[in-house]
Design a protein around this motif. Structure first.
Motif, PDB file in Angstrom:
ATOM      1  N   TYR A   1     -17.854 -14.939  12.938  1.00 44.73           N
ATOM      2  CA  TYR A   1     -18.827 -15.895  13.494  1.00 44.73           C
ATOM      3  C   TYR A   1     -19.095 -17.064  12.554  1.00 44.73           C
ATOM      4  CZ  TYR A   1     -23.265 -17.873  14.989  1.00 44.73           C
ATOM      5  OH  TYR A   1     -24.252 -18.753  15.364  1.00 44.73           O
ATOM      6  N   ALA A   2     -19.195 -16.788  11.249  1.00 43.00           N
ATOM      7  CA  ALA A   2     -19.503 -17.867  10.292  1.00 43.00           C
ATOM      8  C   ALA A   2     -18.438 -18.952  10.323  1.00 43.00           C
ATOM      9  CB  ALA A   2     -19.632 -17.292   8.884  1.00 43.00           C
TER      10      ALA A   2
ATOM     11  N   SER B   1     -14.353 -26.065  11.280  1.00 46.42           N
ATOM     12  CA  SER B   1     -13.115 -26.382  11.989  1.00 46.42           C
ATOM     13  C   SER B   1     -12.069 -25.290  11.842  1.00 46.42           C
ATOM     14  CB  SER B   1     -12.534 -27.698  11.459  1.00 46.42           C
ATOM     15  OG  SER B   1     -12.252 -27.580  10.066  1.00 46.42           O
ATOM     16  N   ALA B   2     -12.348 -24.258  11.026  1.00 49.66           N
ATOM     17  CA  ALA B   2     -11.361 -23.206  10.802  1.00 49.66           C
ATOM     18  C   ALA B   2     -11.189 -22.304  12.016  1.00 49.66           C
ATOM     19  CB  ALA B   2     -11.742 -22.370   9.584  1.00 49.66           C
ATOM     20  N   LEU B   3     -12.173 -22.228  12.885  1.00 57.50           N
ATOM     21  CA  LEU B   3     -12.110 -21.314  14.029  1.00 57.50           C
ATOM     22  C   LEU B   3     -12.689 -21.981  15.262  1.00 57.50           C
ATOM     23  CD1 LEU B   3     -11.550 -18.404  15.096  1.00 57.50           C
ATOM     24  CD2 LEU B   3     -13.930 -17.871  14.514  1.00 57.50           C
ATOM     25  N   THR B   4     -11.928 -21.919  16.355  1.00 61.56           N
ATOM     26  CA  THR B   4     -12.386 -22.454  17.639  1.00 61.56           C
ATOM     27  C   THR B   4     -12.250 -21.374  18.693  1.00 61.56           C
ATOM     28  OG1 THR B   4     -11.630 -24.668  17.023  1.00 61.56           O
ATOM     29  CG2 THR B   4     -12.101 -24.273  19.360  1.00 61.56           C
ATOM     30  N   VAL B   5     -13.331 -21.081  19.392  1.00 62.61           N
ATOM     31  CA  VAL B   5     -13.315 -20.114  20.486  1.00 62.61           C
ATOM     32  C   VAL B   5     -13.280 -20.892  21.790  1.00 62.61           C
ATOM     33  CG1 VAL B   5     -14.492 -18.190  21.588  1.00 62.61           C
ATOM     34  CG2 VAL B   5     -14.597 -18.450  19.099  1.00 62.61           C
ATOM     35  N   HIS B   6     -12.279 -20.614  22.615  1.00 60.06           N
ATOM     36  CA  HIS B   6     -12.053 -21.405  23.816  1.00 60.06           C
ATOM     37  C   HIS B   6     -12.601 -20.709  25.056  1.00 60.06           C
ATOM     38  CE1 HIS B   6      -9.318 -24.414  21.962  1.00 60.06           C
ATOM     39  NE2 HIS B   6      -9.113 -23.432  21.107  1.00 60.06           N
TER      40      HIS B   6
ATOM     41  N   VAL C   1     -15.882  -8.127   5.959  1.00 56.14           N
ATOM     42  CA  VAL C   1     -15.199  -9.194   6.682  1.00 56.14           C
ATOM     43  C   VAL C   1     -16.163 -10.332   6.983  1.00 56.14           C
ATOM     44  CG1 VAL C   1     -14.032  -9.819   8.833  1.00 56.14           C
ATOM     45  CG2 VAL C   1     -13.480  -7.665   7.684  1.00 56.14           C
ATOM     46  N   ALA C   2     -17.369  -9.997   7.440  1.00 53.79           N
ATOM     47  CA  ALA C   2     -18.365 -11.029   7.733  1.00 53.79           C
ATOM     48  C   ALA C   2     -18.726 -11.814   6.479  1.00 53.79           C
ATOM     49  CB  ALA C   2     -19.607 -10.395   8.357  1.00 53.79           C
ATOM     50  N   THR C   3     -18.870 -11.084   5.351  1.00 55.26           N
ATOM     51  CA  THR C   3     -19.189 -11.775   4.089  1.00 55.26           C
ATOM     52  C   THR C   3     -18.050 -12.672   3.647  1.00 55.26           C
ATOM     53  OG1 THR C   3     -20.588  -9.927   3.392  1.00 55.26           O
ATOM     54  CG2 THR C   3     -19.798 -11.428   1.682  1.00 55.26           C
ATOM     55  N   ALA C   4     -16.813 -12.178   3.797  1.00 52.50           N
ATOM     56  CA  ALA C   4     -15.653 -12.983   3.410  1.00 52.50           C
ATOM     57  C   ALA C   4     -15.542 -14.230   4.280  1.00 52.50           C
ATOM     58  CB  ALA C   4     -14.384 -12.144   3.519  1.00 52.50           C
TER      59      ALA C   4
ATOM     60  N   ILE D   1     -15.617 -18.158   2.999  1.00 53.93           N
ATOM     61  CA  ILE D   1     -14.562 -19.133   3.329  1.00 53.93           C
ATOM     62  C   ILE D   1     -15.166 -20.347   4.034  1.00 53.93           C
ATOM     63  CG2 ILE D   1     -12.494 -19.498   4.729  1.00 53.93           C
ATOM     64  CD1 ILE D   1     -11.783 -16.551   4.233  1.00 53.93           C
ATOM     65  N   ALA D   2     -16.109 -20.086   4.949  1.00 49.57           N
ATOM     66  CA  ALA D   2     -16.763 -21.192   5.644  1.00 49.57           C
ATOM     67  C   ALA D   2     -17.521 -22.083   4.674  1.00 49.57           C
ATOM     68  CB  ALA D   2     -17.705 -20.640   6.720  1.00 49.57           C
TER      69      ALA D   2
END
Length: 919
Positions: free
Chosen positions: A217-218, A223-228, A353-356, A360-361
């Motif tokens: 979610y973070a 721009s690293a992740l786009t949910v379509h 995973v959420a923390t990582a 990154i974000a």
């Protein structure tokens, strides 16, 4: 006869029997061959079934068991066993070799255990991505590899992804969590390998109404992740297709077959990788979407796009690896074959995973930083780039990465559009600053023209506050909204330069600028960029200026690219340019389109990207405005106080020795004393009476050559006193500079009372220059004309009769005694015969009719040159050989015509007289 017939019959019957025998043999052989082929085919099909099911588990498959009941198939399991034993016999060290291979091909997070990297931000710059990415491990019995029976040999299993292959995942019942964990594991390995921003992920799930992979979610806030949208797969496929077309065009133009090839050859990454994760539901996609998906997959890898399909039944084009799940822990993969079971890696800890993802974000946001400044566009060293092939410079930033503008053979001309206040001028400054900082004046020459009522480019020329100038600028034109002729002059100059370069290219047997510069290294061949802001003003009227400008612009747009001449046309709105209706040549050549926020009709008709563009941004498009070429860029503030001037002064000091540009300011009349045409005058056999400055690229003036030819007189026409005084003043003073003292006499007369002080000032100036100058009383003009006419046969010095307001003296000139000629008659003699005797008339008439009254019935031949002020064009036709004159009077301008040098009249600017400001 009967015997011969019987013999023939016997031979025929024997031949038929032989044929039947041969046919029987052939048919029997064919039946046997067919039976053998069918048996072999059945064996091959059984082999495939057993391999697909796994040799050890094949007996449990009902379809395999049914086929094994055929005795002919009994040898298939035995043969497969021998092949397997032979393979494993030759593969004694296979597991260890595989472990070494995966370790070498999947370094760092790509293959290491999660504890070694999860939560750390990647640093890989992305030139050579890992070839493999770990998904699990597989175990084989050691006895097959020559080890003790029961010994288990384990090796890592990894799949290719970026630049190498797509991935198709097929789930089993109740394995959605396992699939998510598998995808999450792969994506987190990729994201943790590269520096933030090097990879962009697109998620689409046909059945998911909430966020896919919630641990990411973070990243969705960057721009690293786009949910379509799950209902709009077509939008994602269109986005990918557009990206592929753009990348293909850029790489092909640069001479590379793929984005990877260009990245490896140039040593820099210009585009992030993209991973598209598509979750299906096991059902076929609609035919249109399936067709688009296959088309995208076929070319995606070359454009840096990798697809991960989950339960999307289709056969993709290009390299594809598969993973098929058995249950929540096991799967088979095309990388290991169907006979080996892959034990999938356990899910990554959700919290970690959420923390990582958050780290990154945060790193990506920190890397992109806040809005970039103009200084971030500039290189560390100025003037190091070469323009032989193209011009390339960043103009803004998108997500922290620079966005470049490329001007060259592929994108020769640019069209920039944006309504007032949208940042168009700021963009031009950012573009010019970035270009000039990278290319020296020997590599780049600028011609800048601003048609609107402003001084956007005025600061690029030396001024009173700042003596520096932009060393790349050759011409700066401002406030030319009423001087369309200056835009036409620039186009003429560019057309002449294009022909000059074309001739040089022909002499050197080359076809373009790059080849010319290679063959003629000592020649001066910079790339020329002509910027015309509010260019639509150039085509504002339906007249000869519009017609000529249209023709020249089309020619330059078509042929200028090969000669290194480029146009940048900027406008607030191009909707009303009637000159280009039905003539799309110019716009077709403007393949580079820049649309500011809310710009209309700059991009392709269906491309509405500019509508949603935020303030201080621009849509950069190198593909004629088609949507797939869009690049959104934040444009730094280049027009703030002191920002661009600071760069200009640095460049001015860096490239010292460059001549200052020609500045043409339509809002200011030129000064006679500072005009090169005036200061450069010297003694001449054929003196030139300057009338005004030409509206031309070069700083020149127009004048009348006062030779002994008939009609070498000058008439100023119109009621505008200030301009009329200026023309007569500049004509007389310029003549005075071309004679030695005593060689010319000036006779000045001013019947117009309000102008008398100006006439007296001129007389004093001429006398102060050492010439004989006399100011006549208006009442003495008739007598002086009579005297001058009588002395024409014995003229020893040149004489100039300068008369302010000839029409005002007509009543006195027309008076005559019975049997004698009038002063007007003598004036007509001077006009007709004077030039041949060294006497010329420089007069001002306040109307065409009054000039005709002065000339009488002799026609207009005695006036060889004239300058019209506030006179309509249709009134001037009799003085211009009957041709139609397109002229609408405007302040500070005159229409000049000299029948010995002009084919048609031209507009000039009368010189400014400071002392006339009180008129």
């Amino acid at each position: 006869m009967r015997r011969k017939a019987a013999e023939r019959r016997g031979r025929v019957v024997s031949a038929l029997d032989q044929l039947r025998y041969r046919l029987g043999l052939a048919l029997g052989a064919a039946r046997n061959a067919r039976a053998a082929a069918e048996t072999n085919l059945a064996k091959l099909e059984l082999e495939q079934l057993m391999v697909r099911a796994g040799i050890e588990r094949a007996g449990q498959d009902p379809q395999v068991a049914e086929r094994l009941r055929d005795p002919a198939m009994a040898e298939v399991p035995t043969w497969l066993g021998r092949v397997r034993d032979q393979f494993y016999g030759e593969w004694a060290d296979g597991p260890s070799r595989l472990r070494e291979l995966v370790a070498a091909s999947a370094p760092g997070p790509a293959g290491r255990p999660p504890g070694d990297w999860l939560g750390r931000v990647g640093t890989h710059e992305g030139l050579r991505p890992p070839e493999l990415w770990r998904i699990g491990s597989s175990t084989v019995d050691g006895s097959a590899a020559g080890r003790t029976p029961g010994t288990e040999l384990t090796f890592d299993v990894a799949v290719p992804l970026l630049d190498e292959s797509h991935l198709s995942i097929t789930s089993a019942p109740k394995t959605r969590d396992t699939v998510d964990a598998l995808v999450e594991n792969l994506l987190m390995r990729v994201l943790s390998t590269f520096e933030p921003g090097a990879v962009k992920i697109h998620l689409w799930d046909v059945g998911q109404l909430t966020a896919v992979l919630p641990n990411f979610y973070a990243l969705s806030r960057t721009s690293a992740l786009t949910v379509h949208d799950p209902t709009r797969l077509v939008d994602l496929l269109d986005e990918f297709a557009g990206h592929i077309r753009r990348i293909h065009a850029e790489t092909m133009q640069a001479g590379y077959s793929s984005l990877r090839a260009m990245r490896l050859a140039t040593g820099r990454r210009t585009e992030p990788w993209r991973i598209g994760v598509l979750y299906g539901n096991g059902e076929n996609l609609p035919p249109e979407q399936l067709r688009d998906l296959k088309r995208v997959a076929a070319s995606a890898l070359d454009a840096g796009i990798s697809l991960i399909l989950v339960d999307v039944p289709t056969v993709l084009g290009g390299a594809v690896e598969t993973i098929s799940l058995f249950d929540e822990r096991r799967a088979i993969s095309s990388m290991t074959g169907t006979d080996l079971v892959v034990d999938l890696d356990p899910p990554l800890p959700s919290g970690q995973v959420a923390t990582a993802a958050k780290r990154i974000a945060e790193a990506l946001v920190a890397k992109q930083g806040g809005p970039r400044s103009f200084a971030d566009l500039l290189p560390t060293e100025y003037g190091r780039e070469r323009s032989a092939r193209e011009l390339r410079a960043p103009v803004g930033f998108y997500e922290g990465e620079p966005v470049e503008v490329v001007i060259g053979d592929a994108t020769p001309h640019a069209l920039i559009g944006g309504p007032s206040g949208s940042g168009k001028t700021n963009f031009l400054y950012a573009l010019l600053g970035s270009l000039c900082a990278r290319y020296s004046p020997d590599e780049l020459a600028l011609y800048l023209l601003d048609f609107k009522e402003g001084v956007s480019f005025a600061g690029l020329a030396p001024g009173r506050r700042d003596a520096s100038w932009l060393p790349h600028a050759r011409l700066v034109g401002v406030n030319v909204n009423t001087d369309r002729e200056f835009g036409l002059a620039l186009l003429r100059f560019l057309a002449d330069e294009m022909r000059r370069r074309s001739a040089a290219a022909k002499d050197h047997e080359v076809t373009n600028l790059a080849e010319l510069r290679e063959q003629d290294p000592t020649g001066h061949w910079p790339r020329i960029v002509a910027v015309i802001d509010e260019f639509q003003y150039l085509f504002a009227g339906r007249d000869s200026v519009t017609a000529l400008a249209t023709s020249l612009l089309e020619d330059i747009a078509r042929r200028g690219r090969s000669q290194g001449i480029h146009l940048i046309l900027a406008s607030q709105d191009i909707a009303g340019i009637e000159a280009f209706w039905g003539k799309p040549a110019v716009f077709e050549q403007c393949t580079l389109r820049i649309a500011m926020p809310k710009a209309r009709r700059v991009l392709a008709e269906a491309n509405q990207a500019a509508v949603a563009a935020p303030r201080w941004h621009a849509v950069i498009n190198h593909d004629s405005g088609v949507a797939h070429g869009n690049r959104l860029a934040h444009i730094p503030d280049a027009s703030a106080k002191g920002v661009f001037p600071s760069l200009q002064r640095e460049l001015w000091e860096r490239f010292a020795g460059q001549s200052e540009p020609r500045l043409f300011d339509g809002a200011h009349a030129p000064q006679l004393d500072s005009s090169p045409a005036f200061t450069g005058l010297g003694q001449a056999e054929r003196p030139l009476a300057l009338v005004g400055q030409s509206i031309d690229v070069s700083d020149t003036a127009r004048g009348v050559e006062l030779s002994g030819a008939p009609g070498r007189n000058l008439a100023v026409l119109g009621t505008s006193a200030r301009e009329a005084v200026s023309i007569l003043d500049s004509a007389a003073r310029s003549l005075a500079r071309q004679y030695q003292q005593g060689d010319v006499e000036f006779i000045v007369c001013c019947p117009v009372e309000t102008i008398l002080p100006r006439a007296r000032e001129l007389t004093d100036r001429l006398a102060g220059a050492g010439h004989k100058a006399e100011l006549l009383d208006a009442g003495d003009l008739a007598d002086r004309c009579a005297t001058l006419a009588a002395e024409l046969s014995d003229v020893r010095t040149h004489r100039m009769l300068v008369c302010y307001g000839v029409d005002a003296a007509l009543p006195a000139l027309e008076q005559k005694a019975p049997g004698q000629q009038s002063g007007l008659d003598h004036l007509r003699v001077l006009l007709k015969q004077g030039p041949a005797k060294g006497l010329h008339v420089l007069g001002w008439w306040r109307g065409i009719a009054r000039l005709k009254d002065t000339l009488g019935f002799g026609g207009t031949d005695d006036i060889g040159a004239w300058a019209a002020l506030d006179v309509q064009g249709n009134e001037l036709s009799p003085l211009c050989a009957g041709q139609v004159v397109h002229w609408a009077p405007r302040p500070g301008r005159a229409l000049f015509f000299d029948r010995t040098t002009h084919s048609s009249p031209e507009v000039v600017i009368p010189f400014h007289l400071p002392e006339a400001d009180d008129d």
